[in-house]
Design an enzyme around this catalytic site. Structure first.
Site, short mmCIF file in Angstrom:
data_model
loop_
_atom_site.label_atom_id
_atom_site.label_comp_id
_atom_site.label_asym_id
_atom_site.label_seq_id
_atom_site.Cartn_x
_atom_site.Cartn_y
_atom_site.Cartn_z
N HIS A 7 -2.71 34.63 14.30
CA HIS A 7 -3.95 35.07 14.96
C HIS A 7 -4.51 36.31 14.25
CE1 HIS A 7 -1.96 33.42 18.87
NE2 HIS A 7 -2.88 32.54 18.53
N LYS A 54 -1.84 25.91 30.74
CA LYS A 54 -0.61 26.62 30.35
C LYS A 54 -0.28 27.70 31.36
CE LYS A 54 -1.74 26.27 25.38
NZ LYS A 54 -2.16 27.06 24.21
N ARG A 79 -4.31 24.85 12.23
CA ARG A 79 -3.04 24.88 11.51
C ARG A 79 -2.83 23.56 10.79
NH1 ARG A 79 -0.21 27.17 16.73
NH2 ARG A 79 -1.90 25.86 17.44
N SER A 120 2.35 30.54 19.45
CA SER A 120 2.84 31.42 20.52
C SER A 120 4.02 30.78 21.23
CB SER A 120 1.71 31.70 21.52
OG SER A 120 0.66 32.37 20.89
P1 ADP Z 1 -5.53 28.24 22.94
O1 ADP Z 1 -4.65 28.24 24.13
O2 ADP Z 1 -6.99 28.42 23.24
O3 ADP Z 1 -5.28 27.16 21.93
P2 ADP Z 1 -4.10 30.12 21.25
O4 ADP Z 1 -3.87 31.54 21.62
O5 ADP Z 1 -2.91 29.23 21.18
O6 ADP Z 1 -5.20 29.63 22.27
O7 ADP Z 1 -4.86 30.05 19.87
C1 ADP Z 1 -6.13 30.59 19.70
C2 ADP Z 1 -6.73 30.03 18.43
O8 ADP Z 1 -5.95 30.44 17.31
C3 ADP Z 1 -6.77 28.49 18.39
O9 ADP Z 1 -7.95 28.09 17.73
C4 ADP Z 1 -5.56 28.13 17.57
O10 ADP Z 1 -5.74 26.89 16.89
C5 ADP Z 1 -5.56 29.30 16.58
N1 ADP Z 1 -4.23 29.51 16.01
C6 ADP Z 1 -3.04 29.52 16.66
N2 ADP Z 1 -2.02 29.72 15.80
C7 ADP Z 1 -2.59 29.83 14.57
C8 ADP Z 1 -2.06 30.03 13.24
N3 ADP Z 1 -0.75 30.13 13.02
N4 ADP Z 1 -2.95 30.10 12.22
C9 ADP Z 1 -4.27 29.96 12.46
N5 ADP Z 1 -4.82 29.77 13.66
C10 ADP Z 1 -4.00 29.70 14.71
#
Ligand code: ADP
Length: 156
Positions: free
Chosen positions: A16, A40, A88, A126
C-alpha cells in the site's frame, strides 16, 4: 488533480505504501480513505487503521481519513476525479473490474486508475500479514514500523 485511494488498510503494509508514494508523485493531492468493508471483519477499528496510515506516511500532499457511505459520493464531496486501486495478480482483476465498472456507472465523471503492484510487494496482503503476525513471525520488513509495533502489541 485530487485522487482518492480507498481501502480497508487492515492493516497498512508496504505494498500500500508503495502505491501511495507513487500516486503522490503524480497527483496534487492523494486522499487515503479508510473504509469499513462490509465483507470483512476487521482486526483493527477504523480510527486505529487511520492512525497507523498517518503515522506511516509523511508527505505534505497525502491526507488520511475515515470514509463512510458510497465511495463515489465521497469522491464528489472532496472534488476528486480519480480513484486509485492497486493490482497484484490476476486474482484481483475480477473484483476490481466489477468495482470500477459499477463506480463508473454511478459516477461517469470519475476515472479509476490502476497501479500495478511494485514487484517486491506482489505477494503482500493484509490478510497474510495478520496471519503471520498471529504466529509471531517476523514481519518487520513487510509493514511500516508503526504497524509492526501495533501488531506486536495486539498479538503479544
Ligand atoms: P479492499 O478491502 O478495498 O480491497 P485493501 O486494504 O485490501 O482494501 O486494499 C486497498 C487497495 O490496495 C486495493 O486496490 C488492493 O488491490 C490494493 N493492494 C493491496 N495489496 C497490494 C499490493 N501488495 N500491491 C499493490 N496494491 C495492493
Amino acid at each position: 488533480m485530487i485522487a482518492v485511494y480507498p481501502g480497508s488498510f487492515d492493516p497498512l503494509h508496504n505494498g500500500h505504501v508503495d502505491v501511495i508514494e507513487r500516486a503522490a508523485a503524480i497527483f496534487d493531492t492523494v486522499l487515503v480513505v479508510v473504509f469499513a468493508n462490509a465483507g470483512k471483519k476487521p482486526l483493527f477499528d477504523a480510527p486505529t487503521r487511520v492512525q497507523l496510515v498517518r503515522q506511516s506516511i509523511n508527505r505534505p500532499n497525502v491526507e488520511v481519513e475515515e470514509g463512510s457511505g458510497l465511495l463515489v459520493d465521497y469522491a464528489h464531496r472532496r472534488g476528486a476525479r480519480v480513484i486509485i486501486r492497486g493490482l497484484r495478480a490476476v486474482l484481483d482483476f475480477d473484483y476490481e473490474f466489477q468495482f470500477a465498472l459499477m463506480n463508473k456507472r454511478m459516477a461517469p465523471d470519475i476515472e479509476t486508475i490502476f497501479m500495478l503492484t511494485g514487484e517486491k510487494y506482489s505477494y503482500l496482503s493484509s490478510t497474510l500479514i495478520k496471519e503471520l503476525a498471529g504466529y509471531r513471525a517476523d514481519i518487520a520488513s513487510l509493514v511500516p514500523q508503526a504497524v509492526a509495533q501495533r501488531l506486536d502489541y495486539h498479538f503479544q
